[in-house]
Write an enzyme that holds these catalytic residues in place. Structure first.
Site, mmCIF file in Angstrom:
data_model
loop_
_atom_site.group_PDB
_atom_site.id
_atom_site.type_symbol
_atom_site.label_atom_id
_atom_site.label_comp_id
_atom_site.label_asym_id
_atom_site.label_seq_id
_atom_site.Cartn_x
_atom_site.Cartn_y
_atom_site.Cartn_z
ATOM 1 N N PRO A 266 0.819 -1.209 0.000
ATOM 2 C CA PRO A 266 0.000 0.000 0.000
ATOM 3 C C PRO A 266 0.860 1.270 0.000
ATOM 4 O O PRO A 266 1.553 1.552 0.974
ATOM 5 C CB PRO A 266 -0.816 -0.108 1.294
ATOM 6 C CG PRO A 266 -0.593 -1.494 1.802
ATOM 7 C CD PRO A 266 0.709 -1.947 1.247
ATOM 8 N N GLU A 267 0.847 1.977 -1.124
ATOM 9 C CA GLU A 267 1.472 3.295 -1.222
ATOM 10 C C GLU A 267 0.328 4.314 -1.308
ATOM 11 O O GLU A 267 -0.817 3.967 -1.015
ATOM 12 C CB GLU A 267 2.373 3.365 -2.462
ATOM 13 C CG GLU A 267 3.436 2.262 -2.485
ATOM 14 C CD GLU A 267 4.325 2.311 -3.713
ATOM 15 O OE1 GLU A 267 4.481 3.387 -4.306
ATOM 16 O OE2 GLU A 267 4.865 1.256 -4.085
ATOM 17 N N LYS B 179 1.163 7.373 4.057
ATOM 18 C CA LYS B 179 0.595 6.035 3.845
ATOM 19 C C LYS B 179 -0.194 5.577 5.065
ATOM 20 O O LYS B 179 -0.513 4.391 5.195
ATOM 21 C CB LYS B 179 1.708 5.036 3.516
ATOM 22 C CG LYS B 179 2.479 5.388 2.252
ATOM 23 C CD LYS B 179 3.640 4.437 2.015
ATOM 24 C CE LYS B 179 4.531 4.964 0.893
ATOM 25 N NZ LYS B 179 5.767 4.188 0.786
ATOM 26 N N ARG C 259 17.122 -1.474 -2.358
ATOM 27 C CA ARG C 259 15.747 -1.751 -2.788
ATOM 28 C C ARG C 259 15.731 -2.254 -4.229
ATOM 29 O O ARG C 259 16.454 -1.739 -5.083
ATOM 30 C CB ARG C 259 14.908 -0.468 -2.709
ATOM 31 C CG ARG C 259 15.104 0.318 -1.421
ATOM 32 C CD ARG C 259 14.508 -0.422 -0.260
ATOM 33 N NE ARG C 259 13.099 -0.648 -0.480
ATOM 34 C CZ ARG C 259 12.158 0.261 -0.257
ATOM 35 N NH1 ARG C 259 12.483 1.433 0.201
ATOM 36 N NH2 ARG C 259 10.900 -0.027 -0.479
ATOM 37 N N ARG D 254 2.336 -10.749 6.657
ATOM 38 C CA ARG D 254 3.613 -10.714 7.381
ATOM 39 C C ARG D 254 3.563 -10.002 8.723
ATOM 40 O O ARG D 254 4.602 -9.845 9.366
ATOM 41 C CB ARG D 254 4.684 -10.099 6.473
ATOM 42 C CG ARG D 254 5.021 -11.033 5.325
ATOM 43 C CD ARG D 254 5.952 -10.414 4.347
ATOM 44 N NE ARG D 254 7.282 -10.205 4.919
ATOM 45 C CZ ARG D 254 8.289 -9.657 4.260
ATOM 46 N NH1 ARG D 254 8.097 -9.259 3.025
ATOM 47 N NH2 ARG D 254 9.444 -9.509 4.819
#
Length: 318
Positions: free
Chosen positions: A2-3, A76, A297, A145
């Site tokens: 989710p951004e 966010k 990343r 997670r």
DNA sequence: AGTTGTGTTGAAGA
DNA sequence: ATCTTCAACACAAC
């Protein structure tokens, strides 16, 4: 993941579906997801399960009886305004998403009853928090997670948390003009991609939209942000705004686990040009899309469209 | 079957 | 101060 567009989709859904409802119950099988507004990043060790359970009891006590006034996005973070001047903060982190539907607890495990997408999609099955309303509808957090976190406190206390107070200007804020964008990017390094991912600078951009924006703007992610030309910054600013707006319109991207509150995937997934497309051909030039590491990343790019070096021939860029 | 990669964020380390 | 690495966690892919 989710951004900004995914969180905005969830917040828009909440404003349609849960405003006006009253909370009657809160369930969890993972009390550690509840945080203290004074130490929002402090995680409780498994050994201190009693402390986590106590935190959850307070969390539940603070929520039960409250009415939902409205939802809002900050970076966010999902902020849910409650009666009694309280605020519920939820950060979905990497694999968390909020679902609106109905569940029953069977042998200590939640079982999704409706809607269909919640019953049938395994990514909607990792439910670790359920908020029940007086009409028996429920809001759940599915999070494979267990990185997501939640806390409730007064409006002032939540806004004073580092999570909220340290956020930079929102990526879709009208206040993020080209001029402001240039100023912010000029102050930060070491690479343009890392600068885009800094929430304290500009909030809302994550890995997917950073890669997509840099590709649209034809900028190599490892470029030094201080050395970007005026034209490159202009292209990047425009790319960020337009890609994020389109992704909000299409209800986000689901390259893996993201789902909206109905349990459905986002529509921007098929519009991606580079993220998760390593090995495929670039749509502009047919060069194979590569996946490299930038600041630790995973980063997706077209090495032809996003050339790292400035090559000039007779004063013109090749 | 053990190892690695995944990506948000802040804490710890250099 | 600024940058890199790691940790939280669970699961897929190798």
């Amino acid at each position: 993941m989710p951004e900004l567009p995914e969180v905005q989709t969830v917040v828009n859904d909440l404003n349609k579906k849960v405003v006006g409802k009253r909370i009657t119950d809160v369930w969890t099988d993972n009390p550690k997801l509840v945080r203290d507004h004074l130490h929002p990043s402090r995680r409780i060790a498994d050994a201190d399960i009693k402390e986590a359970q106590k935190n959850f009891r307070h969390f539940k006590r603070d929520l039960v009886g409250e009415k939902i006034l409205r939802a809002e996005r900050k970076g966010k973070n999902v902020l849910v305004y409650l009666s009694s001047n309280k605020l519920l903060l939820i950060h979905q982190k990497m694999t968390g998403h909020l679902l609106f539907g109905k569940w029953e607890i069977k042998r200590g495990r939640p079982k999704g009853l409706e809607p269909e997408a919640i019953k049938n999609d395994p990514f909607n099955g990792f439910v670790h928090l359920i908020i029940t309303f007086s009409d028996k509808t429920q809001l759940a957090l599915s999070d494979m997670r267990k990185f997501a976190k939640a806390m409730v406190a007064s409006v002032e206390q939540i806004h004073a948390t580092k999570d909220i107070a340290s956020l930079g200007i929102d990526a879709l804020s009208p206040g993020l003009t080209l001029k402001k964008f240039e100023e912010l990017i000029k102050t930060s390094g070491p690479t343009i991609k890392q600068a885009l991912l800094k929430p304290e600078l500009i909030s809302g951009i994550g890995n997917i939209y950073a890669d997509e924006s840099l590709h649209r703007a034809k900028i190599h992610p490892q470029q030094n942000p201080k050395k970007l030309t005026k034209d490159e910054l202009k292209r990047l600013h425009a790319a960020i705004k337009s890609i994020l707006r389109k992704a909000v319109r299409l209800r986000g991207t689901s390259t893996s686990d993201f789902r909206d509150t109905e349990g459905k995937e986002g529509g921007y997934t098929k519009w991606r040009l580079v993220y998760g497309r390593q090995g495929e051909s670039c749509q502009s030039c047919q060069t194979t899309i590569k996946r490299i590491k930038v600041g630790g990343r995973g980063t997706h790019l077209c090495l032809y469209c996003q050339k790292p070096l400035r090559l000039y021939t007779r004063g013109k860029r090749q």
